[in-house]
Motif scaffolding. Structure first.
Motif, mmCIF file in Angstrom:
data_model
loop_
_atom_site.group_PDB
_atom_site.id
_atom_site.type_symbol
_atom_site.label_atom_id
_atom_site.label_comp_id
_atom_site.label_asym_id
_atom_site.label_seq_id
_atom_site.Cartn_x
_atom_site.Cartn_y
_atom_site.Cartn_z
ATOM 1 N N SER A 25 0.817 -1.210 0.000
ATOM 2 C CA SER A 25 0.000 0.000 0.000
ATOM 3 C C SER A 25 0.857 1.269 0.000
ATOM 4 O O SER A 25 0.626 2.190 -0.787
ATOM 5 C CB SER A 25 -0.932 0.006 1.215
ATOM 6 O OG SER A 25 -1.729 1.164 1.234
ATOM 7 N N PHE A 65 -3.291 -2.338 -8.709
ATOM 8 C CA PHE A 65 -3.537 -2.369 -7.264
ATOM 9 C C PHE A 65 -4.461 -3.504 -6.826
ATOM 10 O O PHE A 65 -4.786 -3.621 -5.647
ATOM 11 C CB PHE A 65 -4.157 -1.046 -6.808
ATOM 12 C CG PHE A 65 -3.268 0.155 -6.997
ATOM 13 C CD1 PHE A 65 -1.921 0.029 -7.313
ATOM 14 C CD2 PHE A 65 -3.787 1.444 -6.858
ATOM 15 C CE1 PHE A 65 -1.107 1.132 -7.488
ATOM 16 C CE2 PHE A 65 -2.980 2.564 -7.013
ATOM 17 C CZ PHE A 65 -1.639 2.414 -7.333
ATOM 18 N N ILE A 68 -3.611 -5.555 -3.592
ATOM 19 C CA ILE A 68 -3.162 -4.860 -2.380
ATOM 20 C C ILE A 68 -4.255 -4.907 -1.314
ATOM 21 O O ILE A 68 -5.437 -4.752 -1.606
ATOM 22 C CB ILE A 68 -2.813 -3.386 -2.692
ATOM 23 C CG1 ILE A 68 -1.687 -3.306 -3.718
ATOM 24 C CG2 ILE A 68 -2.407 -2.646 -1.420
ATOM 25 C CD1 ILE A 68 -1.334 -1.886 -4.132
ATOM 26 N N THR A 70 -6.542 -3.369 1.124
ATOM 27 C CA THR A 70 -7.078 -2.007 1.218
ATOM 28 C C THR A 70 -7.857 -1.771 2.509
ATOM 29 O O THR A 70 -8.579 -0.789 2.635
ATOM 30 C CB THR A 70 -7.993 -1.711 0.021
ATOM 31 O OG1 THR A 70 -9.080 -2.665 0.025
ATOM 32 C CG2 THR A 70 -7.245 -1.814 -1.287
ATOM 33 N N LEU A 75 -4.996 3.496 0.961
ATOM 34 C CA LEU A 75 -4.801 3.484 -0.489
ATOM 35 C C LEU A 75 -6.025 4.058 -1.201
ATOM 36 O O LEU A 75 -5.885 4.855 -2.141
ATOM 37 C CB LEU A 75 -4.527 2.068 -0.981
ATOM 38 C CG LEU A 75 -4.281 1.922 -2.486
ATOM 39 C CD1 LEU A 75 -3.126 2.803 -2.942
ATOM 40 C CD2 LEU A 75 -4.025 0.460 -2.870
#
Length: 413
Positions: A25, A65, A68, A70, A75
């Motif tokens: 992130s 992304f 990732i 979150t 982010l």
């Protein structure tokens, strides 16, 4: 004539599909910052190319992304900030209708493929990005029937990725009645979509209807999603109508925002420059509670009487008070002395986060220095002795104060 070579964007290699893992992130946020800086730098000399850079970035956000974590929200907030920062580049670029038509198709595809609504800021401004009425209407009509059918099905929730961009295009195309009729189909009404309806009413000059439409979402025991945005929309209408006091009481105070108490006060002072800043602080303390936490705001605003009232409260942080005593020894010694005494009083009864006996030493140093400047050294020393004798419940802090007072009496302080 030779074709101008395409701009080579430095951010692209770092925004490839699957480029980031679960714990990336922070790295992704830094990549967004550098991409934004690069695009804005290009915008100063070539706004059309910069707009294409925004599109290239938007197309890459979800693929890059996707993996990732979150859960912290950091982010998602960073993506939103970045896109909001870059939207003017995209909207204001001097592009012809054919170019914008191509851009809109690229953005629509990215929005429809977006797994977590990263591109919501772009979808919400799609009509502005379209710029040309023909393009607004084209994208307004494309999924209109499907959205109406999905939202009319109240037995199950059906998410339509293109809903926001459709609403935005209907709004910008001036198709307000169709927009309101479409929103009326929904079973659940959230500001995420309803803001388009409120804005449609406002653009028709129906200010009171827009106010009632938005305020209806604030009803209920729980604050709805988007509470601050709804309240501030209502607030703006009342202010524009010259009803500033009503706006302040009904929506300004309840919707105040800021990461600190000082930031909250500054937020309202900025929004209501014609109101007395001291009154705003007093109203915030009354409505928000935790009076001791407002010490730093009152001190920074130089309302020292309010600050002293805050300093006396159990919720005041001794460490904050000690720093203030240090900072005001010369500028406001009477204030510094009293603040330092409050800090010592709090420490003696065990208040404060991770207090240290040496905090007593530091506070006494500032108190004595400040009291000497106003010729009150003897009186303040007596007050310290009274505190040590009568209020201490923390034995370690009490012993530290007794030791320090003994040093002062021996002339070693």
């Amino acid at each position: 004539m030779a074709k101008t070579p395409a701009h080579k964007w430095a951010f692209k290699p770092g925004m490839r599909a699957g480029a980031y893992s679960w714990k990336s992130s922070a790295k992704a946020i830094e990549r967004l910052k550098s991409a934004s800086s690069e695009i804005r730098a290009v915008a100063r000399v070539d706004p059309v190319t910069a707009a294409e850079g925004v599109i290239a970035l938007a197309q890459r956000i979800w693929p890059a992304f996707e993996h990732i974590d979150t859960s912290s929200g950091a982010l998602g907030n960073a993506v939103r900030r970045t896109l909001v920062e870059l939207l003017p580049v995209l909207i204001e670029a001097p592009a012809d209708e054919k170019t914008r038509a191509k851009w809109l198709e690229q953005l629509r595809e990215a929005i429809e493929d977006d797994g977590v609504d990263y591109l919501a800021p772009i979808a919400h401004c799609f009509g502005q990005i379209a710029a040309y009425p023909a393009l607004m209407n084209l994208h307004a009509d494309r999924d209109l029937d499907m959205i109406e059918a999905a939202w009319s099905d109240h037995e199950r929730f059906i998410h339509v990725p293109a809903a926001s961009l459709t609403l935005s295009c209907l709004l910008e195309a001036g198709r307000h009645d169709e927009l309101l009729a479409l929103l009326a189909c929904k079973k659940t009404h959230l500001w995420f979509d309803e803001k388009f309806g409120a804005e449609a009413l406002l653009r028709q000059g129906r200010e009171d209807d827009a106010l009632a439409y938005a305020e209806a979402l604030l009803q209920g025991d729980r604050r709805p999603w988007g509470y601050q945005d709804i309240a501030q929309f209502c607030e703006r209408i009342l202010v524009a109508q010259g009803r500033e006091e009503e706006a302040y009481r009904r929506f300004g105070l309840p919707s105040v925002s800021g990461n600190t108490y000082l930031a909250m006060w500054r937020d309202l002072v900025k929004r209501y420059p014609d109101l007395d800043a001291r009154r705003i602080l007093e109203d915030l303390i009354e409505t928000q509670g935790s009076k001791g936490k407002w010490f730093a705001a009152a001190k920074t605003a130089k309302y020292f009487d309010i600050a002293l009232d805050c300093a006396a409260q159990p919720s005041a942080a001794p460490a904050t008070l000690i720093r203030a005593a240090r900072d005001f020894v010369i500028k406001e010694p009477a204030f510094a002395a009293q603040v330092g005494l409050h800090a010592i009083g709090h420490l003696l009864v065990g208040r404060g986060y991770d207090p240290n006996p040496f905090d007593i030493d530091e506070a006494v140093t500032h108190v004595m220095a400040a009291s000497a400047r106003i010729g009150q050294g003897e009186r303040v020393l007596q007050e310290l002795q009274r505190l040590a004798a009568n209020t201490a419940t923390d034995r370690i802090m009490s012993a530290q104060l007794q030791s320090r007072l003994a040093d002062i009496e021996r002339g070693n302080a």
